[in-house]
Design a protein around this motif. Structure first.
Motif, short mmCIF file in Angstrom:
data_model
loop_
_atom_site.label_atom_id
_atom_site.label_comp_id
_atom_site.label_asym_id
_atom_site.label_seq_id
_atom_site.Cartn_x
_atom_site.Cartn_y
_atom_site.Cartn_z
N ILE A 148 17.93 -11.25 -0.15
CA ILE A 148 18.11 -9.94 -0.67
C ILE A 148 18.94 -9.94 -1.97
O ILE A 148 20.17 -10.75 -1.77
N ARG A 149 18.49 -9.62 -3.11
CA ARG A 149 19.37 -9.89 -4.32
C ARG A 149 19.38 -8.47 -5.06
O ARG A 149 18.32 -7.83 -5.51
N PHE A 150 20.47 -7.96 -5.46
CA PHE A 150 20.66 -6.94 -6.38
C PHE A 150 20.68 -7.11 -7.75
O PHE A 150 21.73 -8.12 -7.91
N THR A 151 20.19 -6.52 -8.53
CA THR A 151 20.27 -6.99 -9.91
C THR A 151 19.90 -5.93 -10.96
O THR A 151 19.52 -4.40 -10.67
N ARG A 152 20.14 -5.95 -12.20
CA ARG A 152 20.03 -5.17 -13.40
C ARG A 152 18.64 -5.36 -13.86
O ARG A 152 18.56 -4.72 -14.98
N ASP A 153 17.92 -6.28 -13.45
CA ASP A 153 16.71 -6.68 -14.19
C ASP A 153 15.53 -5.53 -13.58
O ASP A 153 15.13 -5.66 -12.60
N ARG A 154 15.43 -4.67 -14.51
CA ARG A 154 14.53 -3.53 -14.37
C ARG A 154 12.99 -4.06 -14.35
O ARG A 154 12.37 -3.46 -13.64
N ASP A 155 12.69 -5.03 -15.18
CA ASP A 155 11.35 -5.35 -15.14
C ASP A 155 10.83 -5.93 -13.75
O ASP A 155 9.74 -5.93 -13.33
N ALA A 156 11.52 -6.70 -13.19
CA ALA A 156 11.41 -7.20 -11.72
C ALA A 156 11.25 -6.35 -10.59
O ALA A 156 10.29 -6.32 -9.98
N ALA A 157 11.93 -5.41 -11.02
CA ALA A 157 11.90 -4.17 -10.06
C ALA A 157 10.63 -3.27 -10.21
O ALA A 157 9.69 -2.96 -9.49
N ARG A 158 10.06 -3.03 -11.57
CA ARG A 158 8.71 -2.20 -12.05
C ARG A 158 7.73 -3.41 -11.51
O ARG A 158 6.81 -2.69 -11.03
N GLN A 159 7.79 -4.40 -11.77
CA GLN A 159 6.69 -5.47 -11.31
C GLN A 159 6.58 -5.21 -9.51
O GLN A 159 5.64 -5.35 -9.29
N SER A 160 7.58 -5.12 -8.74
CA SER A 160 7.39 -5.17 -7.47
C SER A 160 6.87 -3.76 -7.06
O SER A 160 6.03 -3.59 -6.33
N VAL A 161 7.15 -2.73 -7.81
CA VAL A 161 6.52 -1.50 -7.57
C VAL A 161 5.12 -1.22 -7.94
O VAL A 161 4.35 -0.79 -7.14
N SER A 162 4.81 -1.93 -9.09
CA SER A 162 3.38 -1.82 -9.48
C SER A 162 2.39 -2.69 -8.65
O SER A 162 1.10 -2.20 -8.61
N SER A 163 2.90 -3.51 -7.97
CA SER A 163 2.19 -4.55 -6.91
C SER A 163 2.23 -3.76 -5.54
O SER A 163 1.12 -4.53 -4.68
N PHE A 164 2.69 -2.82 -5.39
CA PHE A 164 2.90 -1.98 -3.85
C PHE A 164 1.47 -1.65 -3.70
O PHE A 164 0.70 -1.00 -4.39
N THR A 165 0.93 -2.19 -2.61
CA THR A 165 -0.20 -1.38 -1.82
C THR A 165 -0.09 -0.97 -0.69
O THR A 165 0.26 -2.06 0.29
N GLY A 166 -0.32 0.13 0.01
CA GLY A 166 -0.20 0.29 1.31
C GLY A 166 -1.26 -0.15 2.34
O GLY A 166 -2.38 -0.28 1.88
N ARG A 167 -0.88 -0.39 3.66
CA ARG A 167 -1.51 -1.22 4.35
C ARG A 167 -1.75 -0.39 5.74
O ARG A 167 -1.95 -1.36 6.70
N ARG A 168 -1.35 0.72 5.88
CA ARG A 168 -1.22 1.32 7.02
C ARG A 168 -2.61 1.26 7.96
O ARG A 168 -3.65 1.63 7.25
N ASN A 169 -2.42 0.87 9.10
CA ASN A 169 -4.00 0.78 9.83
C ASN A 169 -4.78 -0.63 9.61
O ASN A 169 -5.85 -0.52 10.04
N ASP A 170 -4.20 -1.22 8.67
CA ASP A 170 -5.02 -2.29 8.11
C ASP A 170 -4.38 -3.41 8.81
O ASP A 170 -3.17 -3.73 8.13
N TYR A 171 -4.73 -4.25 9.59
CA TYR A 171 -4.11 -5.13 10.41
C TYR A 171 -4.77 -6.71 9.92
O TYR A 171 -4.47 -7.68 10.73
N THR A 172 -5.31 -6.62 8.86
CA THR A 172 -5.94 -8.18 8.41
C THR A 172 -4.77 -8.96 7.87
O THR A 172 -4.18 -8.62 7.09
#
Length: 287
Positions: free
Chosen positions: A54-78
């Motif tokens: 866990i790393r707190f940072t001021r790197d906004r690009d890394a945060a945006r990249q993490s958000v853009s790659s977010f994909t919900g997997r609810r009820n998908d247990y693959t």
């Protein structure tokens, strides 16, 4: 000192694919672009992120990249990797219990890390449609104590916010294996309010909720008193009221007094006086 600490936990395990996922991406991206300041320290975490990294940072690009790659997997247990295949188990019931355990452990690790940074009041925003806290009988896995998360948030001065990005008009999908487990975000929202934070039910606008997080970290009151039982290790409830008729007070529901062993234990936190550990809740000044 004076640096705002903000963590966003993107609960991929308990957010549906499709519209709910898109709401998370849009709302969190806007929060980063419009509410997070250059001097703020930010961490964006997902269930499969390693707790020791866990790393707190001021790197906004890394945060945006993490958000853009977010994909919900609810009820998908693959399984997506070897860890999920080996640890989460084959049955949906076992996977649900393991997923809930992973999320709760991640939230506690975030709260602890924020306490180590000692940057003042911090906030964790959990984006989740909720999960069951019931563990099927006969299973060895046990969820971390939910109140343990509240205790960690209280000790490390962290406000928890639980926002449900789901659509209120849509019925909650049944468990994949037909179990009667009730998955709901209401429990998480209740826990959030115990920390002095807040919750948002499904179907509500996420924009104002994120603005409230930013305002809460900007201005708040800290009420301090000296306890007559400073080291009994028990929970002590607190009720804080205001004589203003139009005031809405949001505060922690109480505090856990430290045990003598906790006061003697080595810690990376800045030493505080015994009386200071009985601080009451942080209250948003604009409430």
């Amino acid at each position: 000192p004076g640096t705002r600490l903000v963590a966003i936990y993107l609960d991929e395990y308990h957010v549906s694919a499709g519209p709910s996922t898109e709401r998370v991406r849009v709302a969190v991206s806007r929060f980063i672009d419009e509410q997070i300041r250059p001097g703020d320290l930010l961490a964006v975490m997902k269930p499969l992120d390693h707790l020791t990294e866990i790393r707190f940072t001021r790197d906004r690009d890394a945060a945006r990249q993490s958000v853009s790659s977010f994909t919900g997997r609810r009820n998908d247990y693959t399984p997506r990797n070897t860890f999920e295949e080996q640890y989460l188990g084959k049955s949906p019931a076992a996977a649900r219990a393991a997923r809930a355990q992973i999320v709760m452990s991640g939230l506690r690790a975030l709260a602890t890390r924020m306490g180590e940074l000692d940057g003042g009041l911090g906030g964790i925003v959990l984006m989740s449609e909720g999960f069951t806290t019931d563990v099927p009988r006969g299973r060895e896995r046990r969820l971390p104590d939910l109140q343990g998360l509240v205790r960690a948030a209280s000790r490390f001065r962290v406000l928890l916010y639980a926002f449900d990005p789901g659509d209120a008009a849509s019925p909650f999908p049944a468990a994949a294996d037909g179990d009667a487990d009730v998955e709901s975000s209401a429990v998480l929202q209740g826990l959030a309010r115990q920390t002095g934070g807040d919750g948002l039910p499904a179907g509500q606008d996420l924009g104002p909720a994120f603005q409230r997080v930013s305002r809460d970290l900007d201005s708040y009151y800290v009420l301090t008193f000296t306890s007559t039982t400073p080291t009994d290790g028990r929970f002590h409830g607190l009720q804080i009221t205001s004589n203003r008729r139009d005031a809405r007070v949001r505060a922690r529901s109480g505090y856990w007094a430290p045990l003598p062993s906790e006061l003697r234990a080595p810690t990376r936190l800045r030493p505080v006086s015994r009386a200071a550990t009985q601080q009451a809740s942080a209250l948003p000044a604009h409430a």
